[in-house]
Each structure stands twice: as structure tokens, then as C-alpha cells.
Design an enzyme around this catalytic site. Sequence first.
Site, PDB file in Angstrom:
ATOM      1  N   PHE A  31       0.829  -1.318  -0.060  1.00 36.94           N
ATOM      2  CA  PHE A  31       0.046  -0.200   0.086  1.00 36.94           C
ATOM      3  C   PHE A  31       0.742   1.316   0.188  1.00 36.94           C
ATOM      4  O   PHE A  31       0.214   2.431   0.193  1.00 36.94           O
ATOM      5  CB  PHE A  31      -0.768  -0.132   1.000  1.00 36.94           C
ATOM      6  CG  PHE A  31      -1.886  -1.208   1.328  1.00 36.94           C
ATOM      7  CD1 PHE A  31      -2.752  -1.434   0.332  1.00 36.94           C
ATOM      8  CD2 PHE A  31      -1.446  -2.260   1.956  1.00 36.94           C
ATOM      9  CE1 PHE A  31      -3.486  -2.505   0.358  1.00 36.94           C
ATOM     10  CE2 PHE A  31      -2.245  -3.268   2.191  1.00 36.94           C
ATOM     11  CZ  PHE A  31      -3.329  -3.696   1.224  1.00 36.94           C
ATOM     12  N   GLY A  60       3.750  -2.829  11.026  1.00 35.67           N
ATOM     13  CA  GLY A  60       2.897  -2.913   9.625  1.00 35.67           C
ATOM     14  C   GLY A  60       3.636  -3.431   8.512  1.00 35.67           C
ATOM     15  O   GLY A  60       4.171  -2.475   7.720  1.00 35.67           O
ATOM     16  N   SER A  66       7.084  -1.572   1.952  1.00 38.69           N
ATOM     17  CA  SER A  66       7.605  -0.325   2.502  1.00 38.69           C
ATOM     18  C   SER A  66       8.882  -0.763   3.070  1.00 38.69           C
ATOM     19  O   SER A  66       9.900   0.132   3.167  1.00 38.69           O
ATOM     20  CB  SER A  66       6.931   0.220   3.536  1.00 38.69           C
ATOM     21  OG  SER A  66       6.188  -0.540   4.565  1.00 38.69           O
ATOM     22  N   ASP A  85       4.959  -7.453  12.769  1.00 41.62           N
ATOM     23  CA  ASP A  85       3.507  -7.740  11.986  1.00 41.62           C
ATOM     24  C   ASP A  85       3.160  -9.327  12.684  1.00 41.62           C
ATOM     25  O   ASP A  85       4.113 -10.066  12.561  1.00 41.62           O
ATOM     26  CB  ASP A  85       3.628  -7.828  10.355  1.00 41.62           C
ATOM     27  CG  ASP A  85       2.270  -7.467   9.839  1.00 41.62           C
ATOM     28  OD1 ASP A  85       1.163  -8.027  10.194  1.00 41.62           O
ATOM     29  OD2 ASP A  85       1.879  -6.711   9.101  1.00 41.62           O
ATOM     30  N   GLY A  89      -2.956  -9.801   8.871  1.00 40.87           N
ATOM     31  CA  GLY A  89      -3.584  -8.723   8.148  1.00 40.87           C
ATOM     32  C   GLY A  89      -4.453  -7.867   9.048  1.00 40.87           C
ATOM     33  O   GLY A  89      -4.833  -8.324  10.230  1.00 40.87           O
ATOM     34  N   SER A 138       1.768  -6.040  17.689  1.00 41.46           N
ATOM     35  CA  SER A 138       2.840  -4.855  18.078  1.00 41.46           C
ATOM     36  C   SER A 138       2.862  -4.416  19.597  1.00 41.46           C
ATOM     37  O   SER A 138       3.943  -4.121  20.104  1.00 41.46           O
ATOM     38  CB  SER A 138       2.283  -3.723  17.267  1.00 41.46           C
ATOM     39  OG  SER A 138       2.718  -2.530  17.464  1.00 41.46           O
ATOM     40  N   ASP A 155       2.825   1.793  10.368  1.00 40.50           N
ATOM     41  CA  ASP A 155       1.814   1.641   9.563  1.00 40.50           C
ATOM     42  C   ASP A 155       1.011   0.156   9.661  1.00 40.50           C
ATOM     43  O   ASP A 155       0.937  -0.501   8.928  1.00 40.50           O
ATOM     44  CB  ASP A 155       2.643   1.614   8.114  1.00 40.50           C
ATOM     45  CG  ASP A 155       1.812   1.716   6.902  1.00 40.50           C
ATOM     46  OD1 ASP A 155       0.350   2.117   6.912  1.00 40.50           O
ATOM     47  OD2 ASP A 155       2.075   1.095   5.790  1.00 40.50           O
ATOM     48  N   HIS A 158      -5.288   0.348  11.724  1.00 38.38           N
ATOM     49  CA  HIS A 158      -5.661   1.668  11.436  1.00 38.38           C
ATOM     50  C   HIS A 158      -7.047   1.842  12.349  1.00 38.38           C
ATOM     51  O   HIS A 158      -7.473   3.219  12.264  1.00 38.38           O
ATOM     52  CB  HIS A 158      -5.786   2.073  10.163  1.00 38.38           C
ATOM     53  CG  HIS A 158      -4.467   2.239   9.376  1.00 38.38           C
ATOM     54  ND1 HIS A 158      -3.351   2.046  10.031  1.00 38.38           N
ATOM     55  CD2 HIS A 158      -4.313   2.405   8.075  1.00 38.38           C
ATOM     56  CE1 HIS A 158      -2.444   2.402   9.050  1.00 38.38           C
ATOM     57  NE2 HIS A 158      -2.959   2.538   8.044  1.00 38.38           N
ATOM     58  N   HIS A 183       2.220   6.648   8.523  1.00 36.36           N
ATOM     59  CA  HIS A 183       1.338   6.555   7.207  1.00 36.36           C
ATOM     60  C   HIS A 183      -0.064   6.611   7.260  1.00 36.36           C
ATOM     61  O   HIS A 183      -0.818   6.537   8.529  1.00 36.36           O
ATOM     62  CB  HIS A 183       1.902   5.269   6.667  1.00 36.36           C
ATOM     63  CG  HIS A 183       1.607   5.339   5.200  1.00 36.36           C
ATOM     64  ND1 HIS A 183       0.765   4.107   4.522  1.00 36.36           N
ATOM     65  CD2 HIS A 183       1.991   6.223   4.264  1.00 36.36           C
ATOM     66  CE1 HIS A 183       0.655   4.765   3.167  1.00 36.36           C
ATOM     67  NE2 HIS A 183       1.367   5.784   3.103  1.00 36.36           N
TER      68      HIS A 183
HETATM   69  N1  SAH Z   1       3.735  -1.319   5.310  1.00 38.87           N
HETATM   70  C1  SAH Z   1       2.723  -2.090   4.360  1.00 38.87           C
HETATM   71  C2  SAH Z   1       1.629  -2.105   4.572  1.00 38.87           C
HETATM   72  C3  SAH Z   1       1.127  -2.372   5.990  1.00 38.87           C
HETATM   73  S1  SAH Z   1      -0.720  -2.868   6.073  1.00 38.87           S
HETATM   74  C4  SAH Z   1       3.157  -1.710   2.803  1.00 38.87           C
HETATM   75  O1  SAH Z   1       3.787  -0.801   2.495  1.00 38.87           O
HETATM   76  O2  SAH Z   1       2.601  -2.223   2.061  1.00 38.87           O
HETATM   77  C5  SAH Z   1      -0.856  -2.724   7.881  1.00 38.87           C
HETATM   78  C6  SAH Z   1      -0.370  -4.092   8.435  1.00 38.87           C
HETATM   79  O3  SAH Z   1      -0.355  -4.132   9.795  1.00 38.87           O
HETATM   80  C7  SAH Z   1      -0.799  -5.492   8.219  1.00 38.87           C
HETATM   81  O4  SAH Z   1      -0.028  -6.535   7.525  1.00 38.87           O
HETATM   82  C8  SAH Z   1      -1.463  -6.148   9.491  1.00 38.87           C
HETATM   83  O5  SAH Z   1      -1.333  -7.647   9.573  1.00 38.87           O
HETATM   84  C9  SAH Z   1      -0.302  -5.369  10.545  1.00 38.87           C
HETATM   85  N2  SAH Z   1      -1.351  -4.997  11.755  1.00 38.87           N
HETATM   86  C10 SAH Z   1      -2.408  -4.646  12.057  1.00 38.87           C
HETATM   87  N3  SAH Z   1      -2.577  -4.480  13.477  1.00 38.87           N
HETATM   88  C11 SAH Z   1      -1.367  -5.019  13.940  1.00 38.87           C
HETATM   89  C12 SAH Z   1      -1.044  -5.292  15.161  1.00 38.87           C
HETATM   90  N4  SAH Z   1      -1.729  -4.983  16.422  1.00 38.87           N
HETATM   91  N5  SAH Z   1       0.075  -5.857  15.464  1.00 38.87           N
HETATM   92  C13 SAH Z   1       0.931  -6.414  14.458  1.00 38.87           C
HETATM   93  N6  SAH Z   1       0.695  -6.075  13.191  1.00 38.87           N
HETATM   94  C14 SAH Z   1      -0.362  -5.650  13.040  1.00 38.87           C
HETATM   95 MG    MG Z   2      -0.390   2.615   5.189  1.00 35.34          MG
END
Ligand code: SAH
Ligand code: MG
Length: 226
Positions: A31, A60, A66, A85, A89, A138, A155, A158, A183
Site C-alpha cells: 500500500f 505493519g 515499504s 507484524d 492482516g 505490536s 503503518d 488503523h 502513514h
Molecule cells: N507497510 C505496508 C502495509 C502495512 S498494512 C506496505 O507498505 O505495504 C498493515 C499491516 O499491519 C498488516 O499487515 C497487519 O497484519 C498489520 N497489523 C495490524 N494490526 C497489527 C497489530 N496490532 N500488531 C501487529 N501487526 C498488525
Molecule cells: Mg499505510
Amino acid sequence: MGARIRPIAQVVNVEMIDEVLRAEALATKGFMPPDEGDALYAAACSACKILPQLPIVEVGTYCGRSTVWLGAAARKYNTIVFSVDHHFGSEENQKGWEWFDESLIDPATNRLNTLPSLLATLHRANIGDVVVPVVGESKVVSAQWSEKLAMCFIDGGHGDEPARNDYLGWSPKIALHGFLAIHDVFTDPKDGGQAPYKYIYCAAIDSGEFIEVDMTGSLRILQRIK
Ligand code: SAH
Ligand code: MG
């Protein structure tokens, strides 16, 4: 917590990622828009210059898009990226949601699993030696984390709660003059969800501990000043 207008100090020197690695980032699912990835790379290079040897944390990872920009900066400045991560997802990546990708379903568990794609990305981009995948929630990881960071890029989830947890868990780990990169910061609800803006960006600015130093699209770069 209204929108705020303030001058942006230009502490982020513009460095450009190697073309081959940039192509690998762009070939990776995820993303991160190209211009924001380039800005993330430039910020990571600045942070590594300001705080030599300290690591970078990314929250993330998804499939490592990224992560390639961050790994390239870590390689150049001889440091490491820890990318956190659980690989299941976020809410919006699940079946029936906007950002669901059927090909990431693990047939063994019938659940999303982005870890194999991440490992493939690290191999393809040849950055497995500078990127350490941390597979976990996280909040659990940040609670055990003691080393200071040159930069933390948030990231992850959300929703309100994950965004709050990421700010509370990770921002104290950023060394003085280090960077907090965020992000998906949208000041206007019609552009996207408000949690990263409210609970990470505004929380950091309101704390008085961070100032904004750069902005590209929805990517904000803040610097710890105390
Ligand atoms: N940085 C990535 C996009 C990240 S999407 C890019 O450049 O494409 C968000 C990610 O955060 C997902 O893979 C999801 O599994 C992870 N995520 C969401 N909540 C989380 C949490 N509480 N702990 C760990 N990972 C988490
Ligand atoms: Mg993002």
C-alpha cells in the site's frame, strides 16, 4: 485536536533509493505509493545519519513493500530494520473488506498469512541480512522493546485502539532527534480513517515532544525534540 498549520523545517535531506531496489519495492504487493516510499527512504537515511547505528522499527510489514525502502536505507547506513507484524492482516485486509487479497489466504488455516510473501520479498530484494521480521502483536513486542530507535515507522492497525497502542508503545523508544514516521494520516475524514491522524500524529504533536519535519501524501515525518 483541530487541523494545524505550521512551518515545516526541512531537516529531511533528499536521498534517492538505488533503482534496482526501487523496482523491487514497486513489484511488491502493498500500500505504499512510490513518492511516499521515496520520502520514507529519504527520512530513514536522515535518521540514520543523525543517529548512527541505532536501528529502525517498522510496524505493519504486510508483504514488505515499504520494508524494501527502509531496508535499502539500513543497508546504506549499516544498520538494521526490525519489521513487526502478526501477518494476519488488518481488519480491512479480511474477506469481504476493501483490501482483501484472496491469494494471501493460507489453505492450511484458511486465514490470511503474509509472512511467506514477506520472506519472498526479502529474498528477491536481497535484503534479508538487514531486515529482521518480528512476527507478533505490536503491543506485545513494544512492551518488551528496550533499545532506542533512530526511526519508528508506524503503518499497522488503523483502528482507534491499535493506533493508540502503537503511539503509546513505540514513540517512547525513539531516541532524541530520531524520527517518528506515520502513514495514512488524513486530516479530512473524506480522505480516509482518522485514527492515525488523531491518535498518533496529533498525540505526538500535542505531547510537545515532536515537531513535523516533512510531509508527502499521507506520510508525515516527525522529529523528537525532547
Ligand atoms: N507497510 C505496508 C502495509 C502495512 S498494512 C506496505 O507498505 O505495504 C498493515 C499491516 O499491519 C498488516 O499487515 C497487519 O497484519 C498489520 N497489523 C495490524 N494490526 C497489527 C497489530 N496490532 N500488531 C501487529 N501487526 C498488525
Ligand atoms: Mg499505510
